[in-house]
Design a protein around this motif. Structure first.
Motif, PDB file in Angstrom:
ATOM      1  N   ASN A 174       0.848  -1.185   0.000  1.00  0.00           N
ATOM      2  CA  ASN A 174       0.000   0.000   0.000  1.00  0.00           C
ATOM      3  C   ASN A 174       0.884   1.234   0.000  1.00  0.00           C
ATOM      4  O   ASN A 174       1.184   1.809   1.040  1.00  0.00           O
ATOM      5  N   LYS A 194     -12.221  14.456  -9.344  1.00  0.00           N
ATOM      6  CA  LYS A 194     -12.582  13.898 -10.646  1.00  0.00           C
ATOM      7  C   LYS A 194     -13.817  14.576 -11.258  1.00  0.00           C
ATOM      8  O   LYS A 194     -14.119  14.358 -12.433  1.00  0.00           O
ATOM      9  N   GLY A 201     -15.305   2.403 -11.184  1.00  0.00           N
ATOM     10  CA  GLY A 201     -14.254   2.701 -10.220  1.00  0.00           C
ATOM     11  C   GLY A 201     -14.797   2.777  -8.814  1.00  0.00           C
ATOM     12  O   GLY A 201     -15.977   3.085  -8.603  1.00  0.00           O
ATOM     13  N   GLY A 202     -13.926   2.515  -7.834  1.00  0.00           N
ATOM     14  CA  GLY A 202     -14.337   2.559  -6.442  1.00  0.00           C
ATOM     15  C   GLY A 202     -13.974   3.879  -5.790  1.00  0.00           C
ATOM     16  O   GLY A 202     -13.191   4.669  -6.328  1.00  0.00           O
ATOM     17  N   PRO A 203     -14.534   4.159  -4.610  1.00  0.00           N
ATOM     18  CA  PRO A 203     -14.247   5.413  -3.924  1.00  0.00           C
ATOM     19  C   PRO A 203     -12.851   5.432  -3.317  1.00  0.00           C
ATOM     20  O   PRO A 203     -12.309   4.388  -2.942  1.00  0.00           O
ATOM     21  N   ALA A 204     -12.287   6.638  -3.220  1.00  0.00           N
ATOM     22  CA  ALA A 204     -10.973   6.827  -2.616  1.00  0.00           C
ATOM     23  C   ALA A 204     -11.163   7.319  -1.188  1.00  0.00           C
ATOM     24  O   ALA A 204     -11.236   8.525  -0.937  1.00  0.00           O
ATOM     25  N   GLU A 250     -13.537  10.484  -6.461  1.00  0.00           N
ATOM     26  CA  GLU A 250     -13.214  11.510  -5.477  1.00  0.00           C
ATOM     27  C   GLU A 250     -13.615  12.865  -6.059  1.00  0.00           C
ATOM     28  O   GLU A 250     -13.806  13.002  -7.278  1.00  0.00           O
ATOM     29  N   THR A 304     -13.449   5.957 -16.004  1.00  0.00           N
ATOM     30  CA  THR A 304     -12.881   5.008 -15.056  1.00  0.00           C
ATOM     31  C   THR A 304     -11.808   5.692 -14.228  1.00  0.00           C
ATOM     32  O   THR A 304     -11.113   6.591 -14.699  1.00  0.00           O
ATOM     33  N   GLY A 305     -11.692   5.272 -12.977  1.00  0.00           N
ATOM     34  CA  GLY A 305     -10.703   5.856 -12.072  1.00  0.00           C
ATOM     35  C   GLY A 305     -11.169   5.743 -10.635  1.00  0.00           C
ATOM     36  O   GLY A 305     -12.140   5.038 -10.312  1.00  0.00           O
ATOM     37  N   ARG A 306     -10.464   6.442  -9.736  1.00  0.00           N
ATOM     38  CA  ARG A 306     -10.865   6.502  -8.330  1.00  0.00           C
ATOM     39  C   ARG A 306     -11.897   7.607  -8.162  1.00  0.00           C
ATOM     40  O   ARG A 306     -11.695   8.725  -8.613  1.00  0.00           O
ATOM     41  N   GLY A 320     -14.255   9.943  -0.652  1.00  0.00           N
ATOM     42  CA  GLY A 320     -14.690   9.409  -1.929  1.00  0.00           C
ATOM     43  C   GLY A 320     -16.007   8.658  -1.829  1.00  0.00           C
ATOM     44  O   GLY A 320     -16.851   8.728  -2.731  1.00  0.00           O
ATOM     45  N   GLU A 327     -17.698  -1.354 -10.410  1.00  0.00           N
ATOM     46  CA  GLU A 327     -16.321  -1.476  -9.935  1.00  0.00           C
ATOM     47  C   GLU A 327     -15.632  -2.621 -10.655  1.00  0.00           C
ATOM     48  O   GLU A 327     -16.280  -3.584 -11.093  1.00  0.00           O
TER      49      GLU A 327
END
Length: 600
Positions: free
Chosen positions: A15, A334, A359-362, A331, A327-329, A366, A400
């Protein structure tokens, strides 16, 4: 060649920032030997373990930046006097002159509090003299952490702020401000207390490569100071800019003093580095405005693995011609709100169009933003939206990666004919490069390095302009031949400029150029002080562990605060090391294993 790779909050942790880039660099340069010197940012990061390391990583040494334990070193009278002198000089420099790189209007994206000019030579010399004086004191006495948290440090800051002719913001510093600045300097200068600066540590490498500026580059500065080891600094995001744009809730005194410290540390890093490698022109402009010598700067774009996108890139006709993909994180940066409003206009012009947000939350912020976007989509498109399965979704779907239909980024880009980027803040847009490798026509906002990446192969509109975004998307949806032409041109551009192979080859050439320019080091002297030209055999410079080739220097005891990392164990797959060598992790030989996507 033996390379000391310096990271902060990144490789080799699973990570971590820029972990995938570092892993690809190390694996791509298998004919070199790497020693990794890594700072961790949290206990969670350490507990997550490491990515699988290839055989060319000889060892890993780690230290945490998030602990508050002292090193237990007690100074005598002379050492206390040396500390007060050097720390007082450091504080005086931070209080008496403005360190900012340029005016707000001259620096792209600068926020309030960054006014000023490049430090004068005399002030720069005072800062570096104090910094290296503290480093030498730490080396002689075995540590510096306790002194940095002492009352002496706070008193030195107070005297500097109350001296004549200081900056107005420094003069207004209260006790709470002084304590906050002292705590930050304690964290920033903790690397001075490490036992990495020995003949068998960073003194044994041929080159230090810092994966970012700031704290990660500080060990490289000390390796250059003590052993003349050359330094190469890579910044895909300029750390100084980050410091300028953070701490908005702090007082003006805290912001001024910390900006002064990081500005001068950055100036010294740029001065001592053999080369600076920004990831894009936007970062390069920042470096040059912060004092970087233009002759030292080489732009090296991040590399993306092209193989997963080959099938989508070579078969663009399989894409749904009426589907847009984001597509992306998830937040706020974006700006999916603008995208949803733009899609309302797109839907009015082309009723059969669909939008897939993948995409999933950051983090918690997010997650809250994602719920807000779902609610907005439900109001804008009451005929159905948000179903997790694309086949059952209405005009807008939130999905996702990881399911049977979307196993990876390549599947996401292949799902639509046009890829959209709606960000208001962006560094190097890796997702945009992936879309280009997938042969997709793109519509993007003009932020960060987007124009530099796109060239003439996609449409670019102003940020926060839903109408312009909608018009650009509609023009591509109505012109399939243009989509194919732009997608093919985008794929060709990405394959030429933004692949892993291009990135690794650029750094390989830079490594050779740096070492070729570096004078011969490790000159041994006899007892009479005469040079011994053959004291270090040629094989001492080859990869491997050669015993008896260099005189042994006793290592300082590892600081207690660094031992804490090892005692918790860096990776579930590794045995707990001895606490007396807690910052050194010997890496066994292993078959190279591809890093997981979590390394991003």
């Amino acid at each position: 060649m033996r390379i000391g790779l310096l990271t902060e909050g990144g490789y080799p942790y699973v990570n971590g920032d820029a972990g995938l880039w570092c892993d690809r660099l190390v694996r791509g340069l298998g004919h070199h030997e790497f020693d990794v010197y890594a700072f961790s940012r949290s206990e969670v990061q350490e507990d997550g373990g490491w990515v699988p390391l290839p055989p060319q990583v000889g060892r890993v040494r780690t230290a945490p930046l998030w602990t508050t334990e002292d090193d237990g070193v007690v100074y005598g009278r002379r050492a206390r006097r040396r500390f007060a002198e050097h720390y007082g000089e450091l504080a005086a420099v931070l209080c008496t002159s403005d360190p900012g790189p340029a005016s707000d209007s001259a620096v792209p994206g600068a926020g309030p509090g960054t006014e000023g000019t490049t430090p004068a030579p005399a002030e720069a010399d005072r800062f570096t003299g104090a910094l290296y004086g503290l480093a030498e004191l730490a080396r002689d006495e075995g540590g510096l952490a306790a002194a940095l948290r002492s009352e002496t440090a706070v008193r030195a800051l107070e005297r500097a702020c109350r001296a004549p002719r200081v900056l107005p913001a420094a003069r207004e510093a209260r006790v709470s401000d002084l304590l906050a600045v002292a705590a930050h300097l304690h964290e920033a200068l903790r690397p001075l207390s490490l036992d990495w600066y020995e003949e068998d540590g960073l003194g044994a490498v041929d080159l230090c490569h810092a994966a970012s500026g700031g704290t990660a580059a500080l060990p490289g500065l000390l390796a250059g100071h003590f052993f003349d080891v050359p330094l190469l600094v890579t910044e895909y995001g300029v750390r100084l800019r980050t410091h300028y744009l953070t701490r908005p809730d702090s007082s003006s005194a805290v912001r001024s003093l910390l900006a002064a410290f990081h500005g001068r540390l950055t100036a010294e890093t740029y001065r001592r580095a053999a080369f600076l490698t920004p990831g894009n022109t936007h970062a390069r402009r920042w470096q040059e405005r912060c004092g970087a010598d233009r002759a030292k700067v080489r732009t090296v774009h991040p590399g993306v693995d092209a193989a997963p996108f080959a099938e989508a890139g070579e078969s663009p006709e399989r894409a749904d011609p009426r589907t847009l993909v984001w597509t992306g994180r998830v937040e706020p940066a974006k700006d999916l709100v603008s995208l949803l409003h733009a899609f309302a206009g797109i839907r009015a012009a082309e009723p059969g169009t669909r939008l897939r947000i993948i995409g999933g939350p950051a983090g918690p912020e997010g997650a809250a933003y994602l719920e807000h976007c779902r609610a907005l989509a439900a109001r804008l498109f009451p005929d159905g939206t948000g179903h997790p399965h694309a086949a059952d979704a209405g005009p807008v779907s939130f999905e996702e990666l990881g399911g049977p239909e979307l196993t990876g980024p390549a599947d996401a880009y292949a799902a639509g004919a046009v890829t959209v980027l709606s960000s208001v803040v962006e560094g190097f847009p890796t997702g945009l490069v992936e879309a280009m490798l997938a042969g997709r026509a793109t519509v993007s906002t003009d932020v960060g390095a987007v124009v530099e990446v796109i060239g003439g192969t996609g449409l670019v509109v102003p940020p926060r302009d839903p109408q312009a975004l909608a018009q650009a998307c509609v023009s591509l949806l109505r012109d399939p031949e243009r989509r194919v032409r732009l997608g093919a041109a985008a794929r060709a551009r990405a394959l030429e400029l933004f692949t892993v192979e291009q990135n690794v080859a650029a750094f390989h050439d830079l490594y050779l150029e740096v070492v070729a320019r570096t004078p011969v080091r490790r000159v041994r002297l006899s007892d009479a002080g005469d040079p011994l030209p053959f004291a270090a055999p040629v094989e001492a410079h080859l990869p491997g562990h050669w015993a008896g080739l260099a005189p042994h220097r006793p290592r300082r005891t590892t600081p207690a605060w660094a031992r804490a990392t090892q005692e918790r164990g860096p990776s579930p797959s590794r045995p707990t090391p001895s606490p007396t060598r807690a910052v050194t992790h010997p890496v066994p030989d292993a078959t190279p294993v591809p890093a997981t996507e979590a390394a991003r």
